[in-house]
Write an enzyme that holds these catalytic residues in place. Structure first.
Site, PDB file in Angstrom:
ATOM      1  N   GLU A 143     -72.325  21.441   1.602  1.00 54.18           N
ATOM      2  CA  GLU A 143     -73.753  20.372   0.938  1.00 54.18           C
ATOM      3  C   GLU A 143     -74.424  20.935   1.505  1.00 54.18           C
ATOM      4  OE1 GLU A 143     -74.315  17.799  -1.010  1.00 54.18           O
ATOM      5  OE2 GLU A 143     -76.162  17.517  -0.110  1.00 54.18           O
ATOM      6  N   ASP A 144     -75.100  21.131   2.698  1.00 53.38           N
ATOM      7  CA  ASP A 144     -76.008  21.876   3.653  1.00 53.38           C
ATOM      8  C   ASP A 144     -76.489  23.261   3.447  1.00 53.38           C
ATOM      9  OD1 ASP A 144     -76.293  19.824   4.225  1.00 53.38           O
ATOM     10  OD2 ASP A 144     -75.620  19.150   6.214  1.00 53.38           O
TER      11      ASP A 144
END
Ligand code: MN
Length: 729
Positions: free
Chosen positions: A85-86
C-alpha cells in the site's frame, strides 16, 4: 526512519517469544524474514507520531501474537500488511516471490481493504461488499485487519481531527459489528470504547468518572453476593473463578440512550461472571442450580446459550437472581473454554482446531454468512441495502424457533413467518401464503417468539408483495423480496415500453427523453419505468395520452425545415450525376430547376426554354407544363438526367426518431448490407435525445426503395422514414 540494529534485535526477540508462548506452531525463520523485510521496506517512512513507521506493523504483529493469537502466517502478514500500500517499489508479486501464495493472498486482501476505505464513503456499500469478498477467501484477512484497526485506534491521537472522526465512525459502524460477528468480544469492546471516546469525549469521560466513583461500593456488594456462592460451589469440589463483570462504557451509553434512562439506573444492575475450570459442560448446570438455591431467580430471565449457542458461537448460561438487599444481579456461567470463545471467538476456535474435526464446521460458520450475503447482493439496489441490513442483523438479539420436525432455526428478534420461510428456503419464501404458529393460523406479519413452532403454508400462485418489505427483518428475506419485486417491475416496464414504442412508431411520432419526462410527470409518475409499467398493466390509455401529441399535418408540410432539407438534397442529387442530356447529348446549356415541381434525378423531366433564365427543368407531369398553351409547348425540349451506373437512381430519405447509441452505424449497416444499395451520404443531427437525419442513396427502382425504407424503420429508435420529395406541388 531507521531502527537501530540493537533495538531491532530486541524487538524481534520479543515478538518471537510472544508467538511461541501463544501460538500452536511457530516458524521462527518465517517471522524473522517478514520482520527484516518489513523493516527494510519501511525504513524511510515515519508515522504521524514521528516514530519509525515500522513500529506500526510490529505492534500489529504483536497484537496477533498475544491479544488475538492466531498463527505465524497472520503475524507475518501483520508485519507485511502496509508494504504494498505505502511503497511503490513493492508489489504483490514481490511478496509472492518472497513469502508464497498464502501470505500474498492475505496481504493483497488487506491492501484492497485499505484502498477501499481511503475514498469517501459514497460507495460504502460496494466497498463493504468487496471487503466481505476478500474476507471469505481467507479469514485471516479480517483478523489481521482487526489488529491493524485496533492499533490505529489506540494511536489515533496523532491524526488530524477530520481523519480521527472518519476512522472512529468507520470503526463503530463497520469493524466493531464485524468483530462481534466473529466472536471477538474483547476486541469489539475496546474498538467501541476507543471510537466512543473519539466521537463523544464528554459522554465517555462522564461515564468513566461515574463508574470509578461507584467502584468501592460495587466491589463491596459483589463480595457480599459472592461469599455464599463460593462456599456452596466449593462443597461440590468445582474449581471456578467468580468476579464482578466489567461492562464497557459504550454499552452503558447505548443502553442509556435506548432506554432513555440515567446512568444510575442502568449501572445499578449488578453483573457477576462465574468461570469454571473444567471441560465438563454439566458443571455449568450444577453451578446454576447452586445459585438458585442461594438466591431466588427472576422468572423468564434464564437463557441457555450453552444448549443453543448464538450465531457467533457464544456460549454461556445467563440468569438473573434477587441478591442481598433485594438488588437484581445478572449472572453468567460458563467454562474456561466458553469464556475464551466469548472473548476471542474465531481466534479461539482456530487454536482449538487441531485434532478436532468438528471445529472445521464451526470455523466455516464464521464465513458462510458472508458468502450468503455476497451471493444475494447482485443488483445495485440490493447492494445499497447491504450495510443497512448488516447493521440491523448484527446488533439485534436472536430468537429460537422450531420447524414442525423440531429443527431449530435462529432468527433475529422481531422476525416474522416470512423471515422464517426465507430462512428455510427462498422457494418457500416466494410462495408462502400463510403460517401456523403453535398450530394456530396467524397473519404473515406476526412477530415470532423463542420457542414458537412455525409451519409455513405455501401456494404456487402466491408471490411476494411490496407490503412484506414493511415487516420482514432478515437480510435474506429483504433481499429476496426486493429482488423479486424488481424483476417483476422490470418485466412489466419492458413490456410497456414495447407497447409504447410500437404505438408512437405507428403514429409516426418521435419523443425525446424530455418529452417522455413531460408525459410521466403529467401523469404523476416519478420515472419512465413507472409509466411503462402502468401502460403494461393497462392502467393508462395510450391513445388518450398520445392524441395531444399528434402533429397538425398541414403545418408539417409547410415546415420550412423540410424544404431546406429537400433543397439541399435536390442540389446534391442534381450535381451528383454530371451534365444533363438534351436531345440525346450532354449539354453545357444554362439550366435551372423549377421551384413549382422541384425535379430531382429519377423524376421524368422536360426542359422549358425561358428568357434570361436559360432552360428551366420541370417534371414531365408538373401542372404548369400540363397547362401550357400550344404556343408555349413549342418551347419544351427533351431533357434527361445523366445516366447513372447500373441505371440506379438517387433518393433522399428523411429519418426521425430517438437517439440511440450506435444509431449511425446501424443505419449505415442496414442500408449497405442490403443488395446493391449505395450510400452517398448520411447526415444525422441530434438535439437532446432526438435525432433528425437524411440519407442519400442509390436505388434500382421503387420496389428496392420501399424495401430499404422498411429495413430502416425496423431500427430501434427510428420512428419515421420518409422520402424527401417536393412538398410544394
Ligand atoms: Mn496498517
Amino acid at each position: 526512519m531507521n531502527i537501530a540494529p540493537v533495538t531491532a534485535a530486541i524487538m524481534l526477540d520479543e515478538l518471537i517469544r510472544n508467538c511461541q508462548k501463544n501460538l500452536p506452531a511457530v516458524n521462527v525463520e518465517l517471522i524473522k524474514k517478514a520482520f527484516d523485510f518489513s523493516a527494510v521496506a519501511h525504513e524511510n517512512d515515519t508515522r504521524a507520531s514521528n516514530e519509525p513507521y515500522f513500529t506500526h506493523p510490529y505492534a500489529v504483529a504483536n497484537i496477533l501474537a498475544t491479544e488475538i493469537p492466531f498463527d505465524d502466517i497472520s503475524v507475518s502478514c501483520a508485519l507485511l500488511h502496509d508494504i504494498v500500500e505505502d511503497n511503490m517499489e513493492y508489489s504483490i508479486d514481490t511478496i509472492k516471490k518472497n513469502f508464497g501464495d498464502d501470505i500474498a493472498l492475505i496481504v493483497d486482501g488487506l491492501t484492497k481493504i485499505q484502498q477501499l476505505f481511503q475514498g469517501a464513503d459514497i460507495n460504502q456499500a460496494e466497498n463493504y461488499r468487496k471487503l466481505l469478498m476478500s474476507v471469505s477467501k481467507d479469514i485471516r484477512v479480517i483478523v489481521v485487519k482487526f489488529a491493524d484497526r485496533l492499533h490505529n485506534m489506540r494511536t489515533i491521537d496523532f491524526l488530524n481531527p477530520e481523519k480521527r472522526k472518519r476512522i472512529a465512525k468507520e470503526t463503530l459502524e463497520i469493524y466493531a459489528p464485524l468483530a462481534h460477528r466473529f466472536g471477538l468480544g474483547k476486541l469489539k469492546w475496546e474498538l467501541e470504547d476507543l471510537a466512543f471516546k473519539e466521537l463523544n469525549k464528554q459522554g465517555y469521560e462522564d461515564i468513566k468518572k461515574k463508574i470509578s466513583a461507584k467502584r468501592p461500593e460495587r466491589e463491596k456488594y459483589i463480595d457480599k453476593f459472592s461469599e455464599p456462592i463460593i462456599q456452596k460451589i466449593n462443597e461440590y469440589g468445582i474449581k471456578f473463578e467468580i468476579s464482578g463483570r466489567p461492562k464497557h462504557l459504550y454499552s452503558i451509553y447505548r443502553k442509556m440512550i435506548k432506554r432513555n434512562k440515567p446512568f444510575e439506573e442502568i449501572y445499578d444492575l449488578f453483573a457477576v461472571r462465574i468461570i469454571l475450570d473444567t471441560d465438563d459442560v454439566n458443571q455449568c448446570y450444577t453451578a446454576f442450580g447452586i445459585i438458585n438455591q442461594v438466591f431466588i431467580p427472576v422468572p423468564d430471565r434464564f437463557k441457555d446459550y450453552i444448549a443453543i449457542p448464538k450465531t457467533n458461537n457464544y456460549q454461556s448460561i445467563h440468569t438473573t437472581v434477587v441478591g442481598p438487599d433485594g438488588e437484581l444481579v445478572e449472572v453468567q456461567i460458563r467454562t474456561r473454554k466458553m469464556h475464551d470463545i466469548a472473548e476471542k471467538g474465531v481466534a479461539a476456535h482456530w487454536r482449538y482446531k487441531e485434532g478436532n474435526p468438528t471445529i472445521d464446521q464451526t470455523m466455516n460458520s464464521y464465513v458462510s454468512w458472508i458468502r450468503e450475503m455476497i451471493e444475494s447482493s447482485g443488483t445495485e439496489d440490493v447492494r445499497k441495502n447491504i450495510l443497512e441490513n448488516f447493521k440491523l442483523n448484527l446488533y439485534s438479539d436472536e430468537i429460537y424457533v422450531f420447524t414442525p420436525n423440531g429443527d431449530l432455526r435462529r432468527l433475529p428478534l422481531k422476525s416474522t413467518p416470512v423471515d422464517f420461510a426465507f430462512d428455510i428456503h427462498s422457494k418457500i419464501g416466494f410462495h408462502c401464503i400463510g403460517a401456523k404458529v403453535n398450530k394456530k393460523i396467524v397473519p404473515l406479519d406476526t412477530q415470532l417468539h423463542s420457542g414458537d413452532q412455525v409451519e409455513i403454508i405455501i401456494s404456487k400462485n402466491q408471490h411476494p408483495n411490496r407490503n412484506w418489505l414493511k415487516f420482514v427483518i432478515t437480510h435474506k428475506a429483504k433481499t429476496e423480496v426486493r429482488k423479486w419485486l424488481n424483476k417483476e417491475d422490470d418485466d412489466l416496464a419492458k413490456a410497456g415500453k414495447e407497447l409504447w414504442e410500437k404505438k408512437i412508431k405507428k403514429l409516426k411520432l418521435s419523443f425525446t427523453q424530455q418529452d417522455i419526462a413531460k408525459v410521466y410527470l403529467n401523469l404523476k409518475f416519478d420515472n419512465s419505468k413507472q409509466l411503462y409499467k402502468a401502460i403494461a398493466q393497462g392502467k393508462i390509455n395510450l391513445d388518450e395520452i398520445l392524441s395531444s401529441h399528434l402533429p397538425d399535418k398541414e403545418e408539417e408540410k409547410k415546415s420550412p425545415q423540410v424544404n431546406a432539407e429537400f433543397e439541399n438534397f435536390a442540389q446534391y442529387a442534381r450535381s451528383s450525376g454530371g451534365k444533363l442530356v438534351v436531345n440525346g447529348e450532354s449539354s453545357d446549356l444554362l439550366f435551372s430547376y423549377s421551384k413549382c415541381c422541384n425535379p430531382i434525378p429519377g423524376d421524368q423531366v422536360v426542359g422549358f426554354i425561358t428568357k434570361g433564365e436559360g432552360i428551366k427543368i420541370h417534371r414531365k407531369n408538373c401542372k404548369s407544363m400540363l397547362q401550357l398553351s400550344e404556343k408555349e409547348s413549342e418551347k419544351i425540349i427533351s431533357v434527361e438526367w445523366p445516366a447513372l451506373e447500373n441505371s440506379n437512381f438517387i433518393v433522399g430519405l428523411s429519418l426521425k426518431g430517438e437517439d440511440q447509441p450506435g444509431l449511425l452505424s446501424e443505419i449505415a449497416h442496414q442500408v449497405v448490407t442490403f443488395q446493391n444499395t449505395n450510400i452517398k451520404s448520411i447526415n444525422i443531427d441530434t438535439k437532446n435525445s432526438k435525432f433528425e437525419g437524411t440519407v442519400t442513396l442509390f436505388v434500382q427502382n421503387l420496389e428496392h426503395l420501399s424495401r430499404v425504407i422498411d429495413r430502416l424503420k425496423k431500427i430501434k429508435g427510428v420512428y419515421t422514414v420518409t422520402r424527401l420529395e417536393n412538398y410544394v406541388q
